[in-house]
Motif scaffolding. Structure first.
Motif, PDB file in Angstrom:
ATOM      1  N   UNK A 436      38.607  55.653  45.570  1.00 10.49           N
ATOM      2  CA  UNK A 436      39.879  55.978  45.118  1.00 10.49           C
ATOM      3  C   UNK A 436      40.659  55.060  44.136  1.00 10.49           C
ATOM      4  N   UNK A 437      42.071  55.312  44.328  1.00 11.00           N
ATOM      5  CA  UNK A 437      42.929  54.492  43.422  1.00 11.00           C
ATOM      6  C   UNK A 437      43.168  53.046  43.997  1.00 11.00           C
ATOM      7  N   UNK A 438      42.842  52.756  44.979  1.00 12.71           N
ATOM      8  CA  UNK A 438      42.885  51.443  45.637  1.00 12.71           C
ATOM      9  C   UNK A 438      42.003  50.559  45.364  1.00 12.71           C
ATOM     10  N   UNK A 439      40.801  51.075  44.900  1.00 16.12           N
ATOM     11  CA  UNK A 439      39.532  50.114  44.619  1.00 16.12           C
ATOM     12  C   UNK A 439      39.766  48.984  43.581  1.00 16.12           C
ATOM     13  N   UNK A 440      40.280  49.406  42.427  1.00 17.51           N
ATOM     14  CA  UNK A 440      40.284  48.132  41.516  1.00 17.51           C
ATOM     15  C   UNK A 440      41.399  47.206  42.039  1.00 17.51           C
ATOM     16  N   UNK A 441      42.521  47.670  42.712  1.00 20.11           N
ATOM     17  CA  UNK A 441      43.518  46.711  43.283  1.00 20.11           C
ATOM     18  C   UNK A 441      42.929  45.819  44.157  1.00 20.11           C
ATOM     19  N   UNK A 442      42.010  46.283  45.131  1.00 21.16           N
ATOM     20  CA  UNK A 442      41.384  45.465  46.117  1.00 21.16           C
ATOM     21  C   UNK A 442      40.312  44.724  45.325  1.00 21.16           C
ATOM     22  N   UNK A 443      39.761  44.800  44.456  1.00 18.47           N
ATOM     23  CA  UNK A 443      38.854  43.899  43.717  1.00 18.47           C
ATOM     24  C   UNK A 443      39.765  42.801  43.095  1.00 18.47           C
ATOM     25  N   UNK A 444      40.872  43.155  42.520  1.00 21.78           N
ATOM     26  CA  UNK A 444      41.760  41.954  41.882  1.00 21.78           C
ATOM     27  C   UNK A 444      42.401  41.241  43.117  1.00 21.78           C
ATOM     28  N   UNK A 445      42.872  41.767  44.156  1.00 26.72           N
ATOM     29  CA  UNK A 445      43.328  40.775  45.337  1.00 26.72           C
ATOM     30  C   UNK A 445      42.351  39.958  45.873  1.00 26.72           C
ATOM     31  N   UNK A 446      41.099  40.397  45.984  1.00 21.18           N
ATOM     32  CA  UNK A 446      39.896  39.407  46.158  1.00 21.18           C
ATOM     33  C   UNK A 446      39.642  38.363  45.252  1.00 21.18           C
ATOM     34  N   UNK A 447      39.745  38.619  44.022  1.00 23.12           N
ATOM     35  CA  UNK A 447      39.983  37.577  42.868  1.00 23.12           C
ATOM     36  C   UNK A 447      40.853  36.540  43.301  1.00 23.12           C
ATOM     37  N   UNK A 448      42.016  36.972  43.457  1.00 24.04           N
ATOM     38  CA  UNK A 448      43.176  36.245  43.473  1.00 24.04           C
ATOM     39  C   UNK A 448      43.232  35.383  44.767  1.00 24.04           C
ATOM     40  N   UNK A 449      42.420  35.743  45.963  1.00 18.79           N
ATOM     41  CA  UNK A 449      42.123  35.044  46.969  1.00 18.79           C
ATOM     42  C   UNK A 449      41.043  33.904  46.573  1.00 18.79           C
ATOM     43  N   UNK A 450      40.416  33.870  45.698  1.00 17.20           N
ATOM     44  CA  UNK A 450      39.427  32.852  45.331  1.00 17.20           C
ATOM     45  C   UNK A 450      38.026  33.294  45.859  1.00 17.20           C
ATOM     46  N   UNK A 451      37.787  34.902  46.017  1.00 16.80           N
ATOM     47  CA  UNK A 451      36.118  35.035  46.278  1.00 16.80           C
ATOM     48  C   UNK A 451      35.472  34.628  44.990  1.00 16.80           C
ATOM     49  N   UNK A 452      34.508  33.863  45.357  1.00 11.65           N
ATOM     50  CA  UNK A 452      33.676  33.338  44.188  1.00 11.65           C
ATOM     51  C   UNK A 452      32.671  34.458  43.553  1.00 11.65           C
ATOM     52  N   UNK A 453      32.366  35.306  44.228  1.00 11.33           N
ATOM     53  CA  UNK A 453      31.498  36.168  43.863  1.00 11.33           C
ATOM     54  C   UNK A 453      32.463  37.220  42.871  1.00 11.33           C
ATOM     55  N   UNK A 454      33.541  37.733  43.483  1.00  8.95           N
ATOM     56  CA  UNK A 454      34.479  38.456  42.681  1.00  8.95           C
ATOM     57  C   UNK A 454      34.937  37.909  41.456  1.00  8.95           C
ATOM     58  N   UNK A 455      35.126  36.628  41.381  1.00  6.13           N
ATOM     59  CA  UNK A 455      35.628  35.672  40.326  1.00  6.13           C
ATOM     60  C   UNK A 455      34.698  35.717  39.459  1.00  6.13           C
ATOM     61  N   UNK A 456      33.486  35.301  39.624  1.00  9.47           N
ATOM     62  CA  UNK A 456      32.234  35.330  38.688  1.00  9.47           C
ATOM     63  C   UNK A 456      32.176  36.700  38.193  1.00  9.47           C
ATOM     64  N   UNK A 457      32.262  37.613  38.551  1.00 15.44           N
ATOM     65  CA  UNK A 457      32.104  38.961  37.793  1.00 15.44           C
ATOM     66  C   UNK A 457      33.218  39.133  36.849  1.00 15.44           C
ATOM     67  N   UNK A 458      34.406  38.932  37.314  1.00  9.15           N
ATOM     68  CA  UNK A 458      35.605  39.152  36.276  1.00  9.15           C
ATOM     69  C   UNK A 458      35.562  38.096  35.352  1.00  9.15           C
ATOM     70  N   UNK A 459      35.073  37.195  35.453  1.00  9.90           N
ATOM     71  CA  UNK A 459      34.897  36.194  34.414  1.00  9.90           C
ATOM     72  C   UNK A 459      33.665  36.689  33.349  1.00  9.90           C
ATOM     73  N   UNK A 460      32.696  37.144  33.982  1.00  8.38           N
ATOM     74  CA  UNK A 460      31.750  37.664  33.128  1.00  8.38           C
ATOM     75  C   UNK A 460      32.127  38.754  32.245  1.00  8.38           C
ATOM     76  N   UNK A 461      32.976  39.825  32.925  1.00  6.82           N
ATOM     77  CA  UNK A 461      33.408  40.724  31.849  1.00  6.82           C
ATOM     78  C   UNK A 461      34.385  40.086  30.920  1.00  6.82           C
ATOM     79  N   UNK A 462      35.334  39.235  31.335  1.00  8.94           N
ATOM     80  CA  UNK A 462      36.153  38.750  30.457  1.00  8.94           C
ATOM     81  C   UNK A 462      35.625  38.038  29.033  1.00  8.94           C
ATOM     82  N   UNK A 463      34.269  37.341  29.625  1.00  4.22           N
ATOM     83  CA  UNK A 463      33.785  36.599  28.485  1.00  4.22           C
ATOM     84  C   UNK A 463      33.268  37.604  27.367  1.00  4.22           C
ATOM     85  N   UNK A 464      32.888  38.546  27.626  1.00  7.60           N
ATOM     86  CA  UNK A 464      32.294  39.522  26.677  1.00  7.60           C
ATOM     87  C   UNK A 464      33.432  39.865  25.998  1.00  7.60           C
TER      88      UNK A 464
END
Length: 553
Positions: A436-464
């Motif tokens: 639902x609506x909370x999915x993407x905010x949850x992922x962004x919160x994990x990235x802000x907390x420093x989760x290495x898996x999530x941050x690498x995924x976000x960076x990969x999307x951003x690089x493209x």
């Protein structure tokens, strides 16, 4: 009424009507290319669009007796008034438009803004169905005088408003210096704008010896606009004041299937609710709609956008206008976001820039040469091919290419859908992403907390996506890229900005000549909706910058 009983119009009102008349005549002069009997010898296929027009008028204005003025043979079904054979259609249109000017100058202004003379000539006909007057409960609140006229009366008035908006506050001396207007012209224009309630005076500030300078600023509650954003998973409506602040908002999640008529009805309902919350019943100047591409902006038609099954050709502009009883400005969502950034960003966004809009999809809007860049049809700024890992050769149908669909239609990089791609990859990595609506905010919160898996995924999307941003910088030679949209939430904003900054200052061939600044948007995740509302202000108050920013003294 006898002449002595009629109120004498002020010089201000006379000037506004004169300017409105000039606008009508200029438009018709551009259209005036048909022979005197041009409509009397139409081909046999012509009655069909004529009948369609009559049906559209009957549907828009039920219960009315329909009359037609015909410059030649016309189909049956209405009472006909034949004109003299020598009467030319531009002459008739002049009379009708000038009569409409007296009835509803604001609605006519919106129609004239959308008028595209070269395109009308291609079909040999011009169709415009007057929107019905919206129902009112009791006497309407009086609007500021400036809004009861067609546009603002002059380029110079718009230039003064634009200068004040960009600076926040300006004295009359500063306005004259920034615009090139004479002090006398500035005094006259600001006096009119103060009388109309569009601007207000603050307390004077000392500038050394002499009389204190009195700063002028826009009055936020002088007018409001409502913006509606259609997204694959959400409808958002906001009411915005003249200074770009959101005063009311409505949101509705969408789930498949999304029937066009149902969605349009919900969009109109949310827009009416947002308009009803405008403080003190302030004047709502108009409505704007931000839509995913591709679209035909001139016709207000959405053309089979991704993730919208059954939306092959939906007349969003016309249908929303009918539902709201008001003209609707239609923009591509990324272009609307760029307009909102320009309006709300004031002096910080006075230069040229590219707006990278990231949400359900990825696109861009741009201000180039001081004005919004839409392209020929309103679809400028598509990013798909710029982000592709391997550009396809010209003539390649995509066979065997993992970035082309099975039917040979080009496919953008999947990262061009940043939200859904990020969610899919995080789920594939085994993380417990909510639904639902909370999915993407949850992922962004994990990235802000420093989760290495999530941050690498976000960076990969951003690089493209950064490849596309670098392509835009190389194409337009801009020194400012603004990044915003629903995908750029606070938890991942820094990741996107850092990756894109590195790309736009490394990959373009001319990177050693300029340093490109990458800035977060002022608009947040409601960028497209706020931009749609701002497009009403932009169309109403912004001078045409194609001829320069200096005044016409």
């Amino acid at each position: 009424a006898p002449p002595e009983a009629r109120p004498r119009p002020s010089r201000r009102a006379t000037a506004l009507v004169r300017d409105a008349t000039a606008a009508v005549y200029a438009t018709l002069d551009a259209l005036d290319t048909a022979p005197a009997d041009g409509l009397a010898h139409r081909p046999e296929a012509a009655p069909l669009p004529y009948e369609a027009l009559l049906e559209a008028v009957r549907a828009r204005h039920p219960g009315r007796t329909l009359h037609t003025l015909a410059l030649g043979p016309a189909p049956e079904g209405a009472r006909h008034h034949a004109l003299a054979p020598a009467t030319r259609w531009p002459s008739l249109l002049r009379v009708l438009l000038l009569a409409e000017l007296a009835r509803d100058p604001v609605a006519l202004a919106a129609a004239l803004v959308e008028l595209q003379p070269p395109d009308m000539g291609a079909e040999g006909s011009l169709h415009w169905v007057r929107p019905p007057a919206p129902p009112t409960a009791g006497a309407p609140s009086p609007a500021p005088r400036a809004f009861n006229q067609l546009a603002l009366g002059s380029y110079n008035e718009k230039l003064v408003i634009e200068s004040i908006r960009e600076a926040g506050t300006l004295s009359r001396v500063e306005i004259a210096a920034s615009t090139g207007l004479t002090p006398q012209a500035v005094s006259r224009i600001t006096r009119n704008l103060l009388t109309s309630g569009l601007i207000v005076q603050d307390e004077g500030r000392s500038a050394g010896a002499g009389k204190p300078r009195i700063p002028l600023r826009l009055r936020p509650d002088a007018g409001y606009a409502v913006g509606i954003h259609l997204d694959p998973w959400m409808i958002t409506a906001v009411a915005v004041d003249l200074c770009g602040q959101v005063v009311a908002r409505r949101r509705m999640p969408l789930e498949a299937p999304r029937d066009p008529d149902w969605c349009l009805a919900q969009m109109a309902a949310l827009a009416r609710e947002a308009a009803a919350e405008v403080p003190h019943g302030g004047p709502v100047l108009g409505y704007g709609a931000a839509l995913p591409g591709p679209l035909d902006r001139r016709a207000g038609v959405l053309l089979d956008p991704p993730l919208f099954e059954g939306w092959e050709r939906v007349e969003v502009g016309t249908k929303l206008s009918g539902l709201l009883g008001s003209p609707v400005v239609v923009e591509k969502d990324a272009t609307a976001a760029a307009i909102g950034e320009r309006w709300l960003g004031a002096a910080e966004r006075a230069e040229d820039f590219v707006y990278l809009y990231l949400g359900a999809g990825a696109g861009s809007g741009a201000f180039l040469g001081g004005d919004v860049h839409r392209g020929a049809t309103g679809n400028a700024g598509e990013l798909g091919e710029l982000c592709a890992r391997r550009p396809r050769p010209v003539g390649d149908d995509g066979a065997g290419d993992d970035e082309a669909a099975d039917d040979g239609v080009p496919r953008s990089a999947e990262e061009c859908a940043p939200i859904s791609t990020t969610l899919a990859r995080v789920r594939a990595a085994g993380l417990p992403v909510p639904r639902g609506e909370d999915a993407y905010p949850w992922v962004c919160a994990r990235a802000a907390e420093g989760d290495p898996v999530v941050r690498e995924i976000v960076d990969g999307v951003a690089r493209v996506l950064a490849r596309g941003a670098a392509g835009l910088v190389g194409l337009f030679d801009t020194e400012l890229v603004v990044v915003g949209g629903p995908a750029v939430l606070p938890g991942v904003r820094t990741r996107y900005l850092d990756v894109i900054t590195a790309a736009v200052n490394t990959f373009p061939l001319a990177h050693h000549v300029r340093t490109v600044r990458v800035a977060p948007s002022h608009l947040g995740e409601e960028a497209a909706a706020v931009g749609a509302a701002s497009s009403v202000f932009h169309a109403t108050f912004t001078p045409s910058l194609k001829t320069g920013r200096r005044a016409k003294n």
